[in-house]
Motif scaffolding. Structure first.
Motif, PDB file in Angstrom:
ATOM      1  N   ILE A  70      42.137  42.034  46.948  1.00  0.00           N
ATOM      2  CA  ILE A  70      40.719  41.639  47.039  1.00  0.00           C
ATOM      3  C   ILE A  70      39.958  42.441  46.044  1.00  0.00           C
ATOM      4  CG2 ILE A  70      38.630  41.394  48.561  1.00  0.00           C
ATOM      5  CD1 ILE A  70      40.480  41.451  50.876  1.00  0.00           C
ATOM      6  N   VAL A  71      39.151  41.847  45.080  1.00  0.00           N
ATOM      7  CA  VAL A  71      38.274  42.491  44.114  1.00  0.00           C
ATOM      8  C   VAL A  71      37.026  42.650  44.471  1.00  0.00           C
ATOM      9  CG1 VAL A  71      37.616  42.528  41.655  1.00  0.00           C
ATOM     10  CG2 VAL A  71      40.020  41.962  42.094  1.00  0.00           C
ATOM     11  N   CYS A  72      36.048  43.587  44.668  1.00  0.00           N
ATOM     12  CA  CYS A  72      34.948  43.656  45.157  1.00  0.00           C
ATOM     13  C   CYS A  72      34.022  43.871  43.867  1.00  0.00           C
ATOM     14  CB  CYS A  72      34.567  44.695  46.314  1.00  0.00           C
ATOM     15  SG  CYS A  72      35.382  44.272  47.810  1.00  0.00           S
ATOM     16  N   ASP A  73      32.855  43.205  43.798  1.00  0.00           N
ATOM     17  CA  ASP A  73      31.607  43.981  43.041  1.00  0.00           C
ATOM     18  C   ASP A  73      32.027  43.614  41.577  1.00  0.00           C
ATOM     19  OD1 ASP A  73      29.030  44.479  42.672  1.00  0.00           O
ATOM     20  OD2 ASP A  73      29.472  46.402  42.414  1.00  0.00           O
ATOM     21  N   THR A  74      32.778  42.594  41.031  1.00  0.00           N
ATOM     22  CA  THR A  74      33.393  42.804  39.733  1.00  0.00           C
ATOM     23  C   THR A  74      33.243  40.986  39.095  1.00  0.00           C
ATOM     24  OG1 THR A  74      34.871  44.405  40.162  1.00  0.00           O
ATOM     25  CG2 THR A  74      34.824  43.391  37.967  1.00  0.00           C
ATOM     26  N   ALA A  75      32.013  40.859  38.147  1.00  0.00           N
ATOM     27  CA  ALA A  75      31.842  39.561  37.868  1.00  0.00           C
ATOM     28  C   ALA A  75      33.072  39.029  36.881  1.00  0.00           C
ATOM     29  CB  ALA A  75      30.564  39.648  36.942  1.00  0.00           C
ATOM     30  N   SER A  80      31.215  48.666  49.081  1.00  0.00           N
ATOM     31  CA  SER A  80      31.959  47.481  49.577  1.00  0.00           C
ATOM     32  C   SER A  80      33.532  47.654  49.465  1.00  0.00           C
ATOM     33  CB  SER A  80      31.575  46.317  48.776  1.00  0.00           C
ATOM     34  OG  SER A  80      31.797  46.722  47.330  1.00  0.00           O
ATOM     35  N   GLN A  81      34.053  48.259  48.775  1.00  0.00           N
ATOM     36  CA  GLN A  81      35.573  48.500  48.551  1.00  0.00           C
ATOM     37  C   GLN A  81      36.067  49.443  49.836  1.00  0.00           C
ATOM     38  OE1 GLN A  81      36.850  51.139  45.475  1.00  0.00           O
ATOM     39  NE2 GLN A  81      38.629  50.284  45.239  1.00  0.00           N
ATOM     40  N   GLY A  82      35.288  50.472  49.862  1.00  0.00           N
ATOM     41  CA  GLY A  82      35.648  51.401  51.162  1.00  0.00           C
ATOM     42  C   GLY A  82      35.384  50.771  52.333  1.00  0.00           C
ATOM     43  N   GLY A  83      34.004  50.094  52.390  1.00  0.00           N
ATOM     44  CA  GLY A  83      33.811  49.717  53.709  1.00  0.00           C
ATOM     45  C   GLY A  83      34.689  48.528  54.194  1.00  0.00           C
ATOM     46  N   LEU A  84      35.104  47.730  53.239  1.00  0.00           N
ATOM     47  CA  LEU A  84      36.016  46.447  53.771  1.00  0.00           C
ATOM     48  C   LEU A  84      37.276  47.210  54.102  1.00  0.00           C
ATOM     49  CD1 LEU A  84      36.901  43.636  53.676  1.00  0.00           C
ATOM     50  CD2 LEU A  84      37.338  43.655  51.187  1.00  0.00           C
ATOM     51  N   LYS A  85      37.895  48.176  53.475  1.00  0.00           N
ATOM     52  CA  LYS A  85      39.145  48.775  53.778  1.00  0.00           C
ATOM     53  C   LYS A  85      38.821  49.364  55.418  1.00  0.00           C
ATOM     54  CE  LYS A  85      41.886  52.763  52.867  1.00  0.00           C
ATOM     55  NZ  LYS A  85      42.169  54.063  52.090  1.00  0.00           N
ATOM     56  N   GLY A 127      49.712  41.104  42.478  1.00  0.00           N
ATOM     57  CA  GLY A 127      49.568  40.611  44.069  1.00  0.00           C
ATOM     58  C   GLY A 127      50.034  39.135  44.157  1.00  0.00           C
ATOM     59  N   SER A 128      50.250  38.782  45.450  1.00  0.00           N
ATOM     60  CA  SER A 128      50.821  37.511  45.839  1.00  0.00           C
ATOM     61  C   SER A 128      49.436  36.705  45.701  1.00  0.00           C
ATOM     62  CB  SER A 128      51.283  37.448  47.120  1.00  0.00           C
ATOM     63  OG  SER A 128      51.624  36.411  47.701  1.00  0.00           O
ATOM     64  N   ARG A 129      48.329  37.054  46.204  1.00  0.00           N
ATOM     65  CA  ARG A 129      47.042  36.123  46.326  1.00  0.00           C
ATOM     66  C   ARG A 129      45.876  37.244  45.939  1.00  0.00           C
ATOM     67  NH1 ARG A 129      45.495  32.532  51.679  1.00  0.00           N
ATOM     68  NH2 ARG A 129      44.368  30.724  50.574  1.00  0.00           N
ATOM     69  N   LEU A 130      44.850  36.489  45.160  1.00  0.00           N
ATOM     70  CA  LEU A 130      43.646  37.195  44.625  1.00  0.00           C
ATOM     71  C   LEU A 130      42.499  36.529  45.147  1.00  0.00           C
ATOM     72  CD1 LEU A 130      42.886  39.277  42.647  1.00  0.00           C
ATOM     73  CD2 LEU A 130      42.621  37.585  40.755  1.00  0.00           C
ATOM     74  N   ILE A 131      41.738  37.588  45.847  1.00  0.00           N
ATOM     75  CA  ILE A 131      40.272  37.083  46.115  1.00  0.00           C
ATOM     76  C   ILE A 131      39.143  37.890  45.425  1.00  0.00           C
ATOM     77  CG2 ILE A 131      38.801  37.171  48.027  1.00  0.00           C
ATOM     78  CD1 ILE A 131      41.276  37.145  50.142  1.00  0.00           C
ATOM     79  N   LYS A 132      38.227  37.055  45.145  1.00  0.00           N
ATOM     80  CA  LYS A 132      37.081  37.488  44.609  1.00  0.00           C
ATOM     81  C   LYS A 132      35.948  37.595  45.336  1.00  0.00           C
ATOM     82  CE  LYS A 132      33.736  36.811  40.451  1.00  0.00           C
ATOM     83  NZ  LYS A 132      33.287  35.764  39.401  1.00  0.00           N
ATOM     84  N   ILE A 133      35.271  38.747  45.591  1.00  0.00           N
ATOM     85  CA  ILE A 133      33.832  38.977  46.371  1.00  0.00           C
ATOM     86  C   ILE A 133      32.909  39.441  45.566  1.00  0.00           C
ATOM     87  CG2 ILE A 133      32.631  39.650  48.433  1.00  0.00           C
ATOM     88  CD1 ILE A 133      35.357  39.797  49.708  1.00  0.00           C
TER      89      ILE A 133
END
Length: 322
Positions: free
Chosen positions: A78-83, A31-36, A96-102
């Motif tokens: 962006i943080v992937c796959d981390t509860a 997910s991390q690499g795919g999004l990148k 960072g300036s803004r944080l997203i959780k997926i």
């Protein structure tokens, strides 16, 4: 909607830094690499980084970028796959300036300025593909490298499409991903190729495991055993499903002794185990979780709690069947 907010944030920021959880598995890296890869293919002028510790056993998927602290200035993270936040690899995610959780785990930590949490998804890699579909009209592009990474993540988190989290939608997405011409055979070989020392330790586990009347099995991999078989603590992740096909098995825990703690890899064939994991400094999915303890005395307490969950599950099932 979180998806549209995430797409707009990706379009807005010129620097994007993507994190995932510690001790990554194929879904975390996929997910991390795919999004990148999707962001880079879609917006070539943006600077996109994937950060965290490299895992030599999964380097065939992706290797990490190494960046200085100042790169986080005015960046989207962006943080992937981390509860939960303690499991995020590299605590600079806060800079960072803004944080997203997926994420697709049960919700235990509502961190982030934007949160997209879907516990019904098979994997975060599946969610990233949904993000791509939603953003095609906004300029998001899929390519062969992204498809390979997302497919690897889905395969890894569904146990090759065997786990209950696999849905009709999962198969539809997998079918779309394999239209891209990456080497599926080579990918499977890399994901599931097994070193001889791993196989020998697997044999030891199969010869010595003991199944309790409750349907619980625990395996202790002490430092001495790991040293004897020349297997690292991180590599034990390749062993955790070896007991999954044993008749009568309801849940099993691998206690892996490290220098300063005992790590627990926990799996289930029915009982919801994530609450037990949460009690012992961990968490995860109802059927796949992790935790950590500090002593073998705590291991006994953990086992009793796990047995209680399995016995309750059996009683509930009997009641439903009667």
């Amino acid at each position: 909607m979180p998806i549209s907010e995430i797409i707009q944030a990706i379009k807005e920021y010129e620097k994007i830094i993507i994190h995932r959880h510690v001790r990554p598995d194929p879904d975390a890296l996929g997910s991390q690499g795919g999004l990148k890869e999707i962001i880079q293919a879609s917006f070539p002028d943006k600077k996109v980084y994937a950060v965290g510790e490299d895992d030599p056993d999964l380097s065939f998927l992706i290797t990490m970028d190494h960046i200085e602290d100042n790169v986080y200035k005015d960046a989207l993270v962006i943080v992937c796959d981390t509860a939960n936040q303690p499991r995020i690899d590299d605590d600079r995610y806060q800079l960072g300036s803004r944080l997203i959780k997926i994420d697709h785990h049960p919700i235990v930590d509502a961190y982030g300025d934007i949160r997209w949490e879907n516990p019904n998804a098979s994997s975060v890699s599946e969610m990233i593909y949904e993000l791509y579909l939603a953003g095609r009209s906004e300029g998001l592009v899929m390519n062969e490298r992204a498809a390979r990474l997302l497919y690897a993540g889905i395969v890894g988190d569904t146990g090759r499409f065997l786990f209950p989290s696999t849905t009709q939608r999962t198969f539809q997405i997998a079918a779309e991903l394999v239209t891209y011409p990456f080497d599926r055979t080579g990918l499977y070989q890399s994901l599931y190729l097994e070193k001889d020392r791993i196989a020998r330790l697997k044999g030891y586990i199969l010869q010595t495991f003991q199944l309790k009347p409750s349907g619980v099995c625990t395996v202790r991999l002490t430092k001495d055993i790991l040293e004897k078989y020349e297997v690292s603590a991180n590599e034990t992740g390749q062993l955790v499903n070896v007991l999954g096909e044993i008749e009568g098995m309801k849940a099993w825990a691998f206690f892996i002794e490290e220098d300063d703690l005992i790590r627990i890899r926990l799996r289930s064939k029915g009982p919801a185990i994530h609450k037990v994991a949460e009690k012992y400094n961990g968490g995860g999915h109802p059927l796949a979780s992790g935790a950590q303890i500090n002593s073998w005395v705590e291991a006994e307490e953990f086992t009793k709690d796990l047995e209680a969950v399995c016995l309750s599950y059996s009683e509930a099932k009997k009641s439903d069947d009667s």
